[in-house]
Design a protein around this motif. Structure first.
Motif, PDB file in Angstrom:
ATOM      1  N   UNK A 131       3.306  -3.891  -1.304  1.00 43.31           N
ATOM      2  CA  UNK A 131       3.148  -5.060  -0.432  1.00 43.31           C
ATOM      3  C   UNK A 131       4.103  -4.979   0.758  1.00 43.31           C
ATOM      4  N   UNK A 132       3.703  -5.621   1.834  1.00 47.02           N
ATOM      5  CA  UNK A 132       4.496  -5.652   3.056  1.00 47.02           C
ATOM      6  C   UNK A 132       5.757  -6.481   2.856  1.00 47.02           C
ATOM      7  N   UNK A 133       6.841  -6.012   3.464  1.00 47.78           N
ATOM      8  CA  UNK A 133       8.078  -6.797   3.435  1.00 47.78           C
ATOM      9  C   UNK A 133       8.408  -7.369   4.808  1.00 47.78           C
ATOM     10  N   UNK A 134       7.594  -7.005   5.823  1.00 48.36           N
ATOM     11  CA  UNK A 134       7.825  -7.531   7.171  1.00 48.36           C
ATOM     12  C   UNK A 134       6.578  -8.195   7.766  1.00 48.36           C
ATOM     13  N   UNK A 135       5.638  -8.540   6.898  1.00 52.54           N
ATOM     14  CA  UNK A 135       4.407  -9.253   7.288  1.00 52.54           C
ATOM     15  C   UNK A 135       3.532  -8.451   8.255  1.00 52.54           C
ATOM     16  N   UNK A 136       3.631  -7.114   8.175  1.00 49.24           N
ATOM     17  CA  UNK A 136       2.756  -6.232   8.944  1.00 49.24           C
ATOM     18  C   UNK A 136       2.068  -5.292   7.955  1.00 49.24           C
ATOM     19  N   UNK A 137       1.165  -4.468   8.440  1.00 49.67           N
ATOM     20  CA  UNK A 137       0.474  -3.525   7.571  1.00 49.67           C
ATOM     21  C   UNK A 137       1.453  -2.438   7.109  1.00 49.67           C
ATOM     22  N   UNK A 138       1.599  -2.229   5.794  1.00 47.35           N
ATOM     23  CA  UNK A 138       2.506  -1.192   5.291  1.00 47.35           C
ATOM     24  C   UNK A 138       2.146   0.199   5.827  1.00 47.35           C
ATOM     25  N   UNK A 154       7.595  -1.765   3.572  1.00 44.34           N
ATOM     26  CA  UNK A 154       6.904  -2.172   2.351  1.00 44.34           C
ATOM     27  C   UNK A 154       7.798  -1.979   1.135  1.00 44.34           C
ATOM     28  N   UNK A 155       7.388  -2.619   0.052  1.00 44.26           N
ATOM     29  CA  UNK A 155       8.000  -2.434  -1.261  1.00 44.26           C
ATOM     30  C   UNK A 155       6.894  -1.931  -2.181  1.00 44.26           C
ATOM     31  N   UNK A 156       7.260  -0.988  -3.033  1.00 47.16           N
ATOM     32  CA  UNK A 156       6.287  -0.418  -3.968  1.00 47.16           C
ATOM     33  C   UNK A 156       6.944  -0.294  -5.337  1.00 47.16           C
ATOM     34  N   UNK A 157       6.155  -0.554  -6.370  1.00 47.33           N
ATOM     35  CA  UNK A 157       6.613  -0.373  -7.743  1.00 47.33           C
ATOM     36  C   UNK A 157       5.663   0.590  -8.434  1.00 47.33           C
ATOM     37  N   UNK A 158       6.238   1.585  -9.107  1.00 44.76           N
ATOM     38  CA  UNK A 158       5.451   2.559  -9.857  1.00 44.76           C
ATOM     39  C   UNK A 158       5.961   2.659 -11.283  1.00 44.76           C
ATOM     40  N   UNK A 159       5.067   2.988 -12.188  1.00 39.53           N
ATOM     41  CA  UNK A 159       5.429   3.287 -13.562  1.00 39.53           C
ATOM     42  C   UNK A 159       5.370   4.800 -13.705  1.00 39.53           C
ATOM     43  N   UNK A 160       6.479   5.377 -14.175  1.00 46.57           N
ATOM     44  CA  UNK A 160       6.551   6.834 -14.305  1.00 46.57           C
ATOM     45  C   UNK A 160       6.819   7.221 -15.752  1.00 46.57           C
TER      46      UNK A 160
END
Length: 173
Positions: free
Chosen positions: A49-56, A145-151
């Protein structure tokens, strides 16, 4: 009082005659350190998801097919930054804790358009690990953006000779 003492003595005698054995403490599956070698690592994107309200500024999307990569754990317990870093990023381990079944590795990475911070936090056994990888970008322009992954990683054998030596850019336990 005398009745209580006699009752306790009788209970102790009966307990001593019992066939039941005392429960043994269960051996923990956590390991002191990851076993050195090459690991096959799978990563699944949980959220972007965006963290600056723009397209990641990424093509990655939640629900994309899992990706795989290989990285080495050296004899000294250090984990190659490539285990967590994105392709093309130049990364250095800024903080690391890999022991006693717990894994926490923080990377500071650079890209041409800015900086990327990554934090892997999870658990491991002697020859495998599972972690959540949280990514935050700090670009010169828009698109943060911020991203979360499961590894998850599983030891698949020995490292190629060139990868087995400790070097900078690795997470140490």
């Amino acid at each position: 009082m005398r009745t209580i003492i006699v009752g306790l003595a009788a209970a102790a005698v009966l307990a001593g005659c019992s066939d039941a054995t005392a429960p043994q403490p269960q051996e923990s599956e956590a390991a002191a350190a990851l076993k050195p070698g090459e690991y096959a690592i799978t990563a699944k994107i949980d959220d972007v998801h965006s963290t600056d309200k723009t397209t990641p500024v990424t093509k990655a999307k939640a629900g994309d097919p899992p990706t795989t990569r290989r990285a080495c754990v050296a004899a000294d317990g250090s984990i190659a930054a490539e285990a967590f870093a994105d392709a093309g990023d130049k990364c250095a381990v800024s903080s690391s804790y890999v022991r006693g079944g717990r894994l926490s590795v923080q990377l500071t990475c650079s890209r041409p358009n800015g900086q990327v911070m990554q934090l892997a936090d999870g658990d491991f056994k002697a020859d495998s690990f599972e972690a959540k990888l949280k990514t935050a970008t700090y670009f010169a322009g828009s698109g943060d953006y911020a991203m979360t992954r499961t590894m998850s990683g599983k030891r698949v054998g020995e490292c190629p000779a060139a990868s087995a030596k400790p070097a900078t850019g690795k997470a140490k336990g």
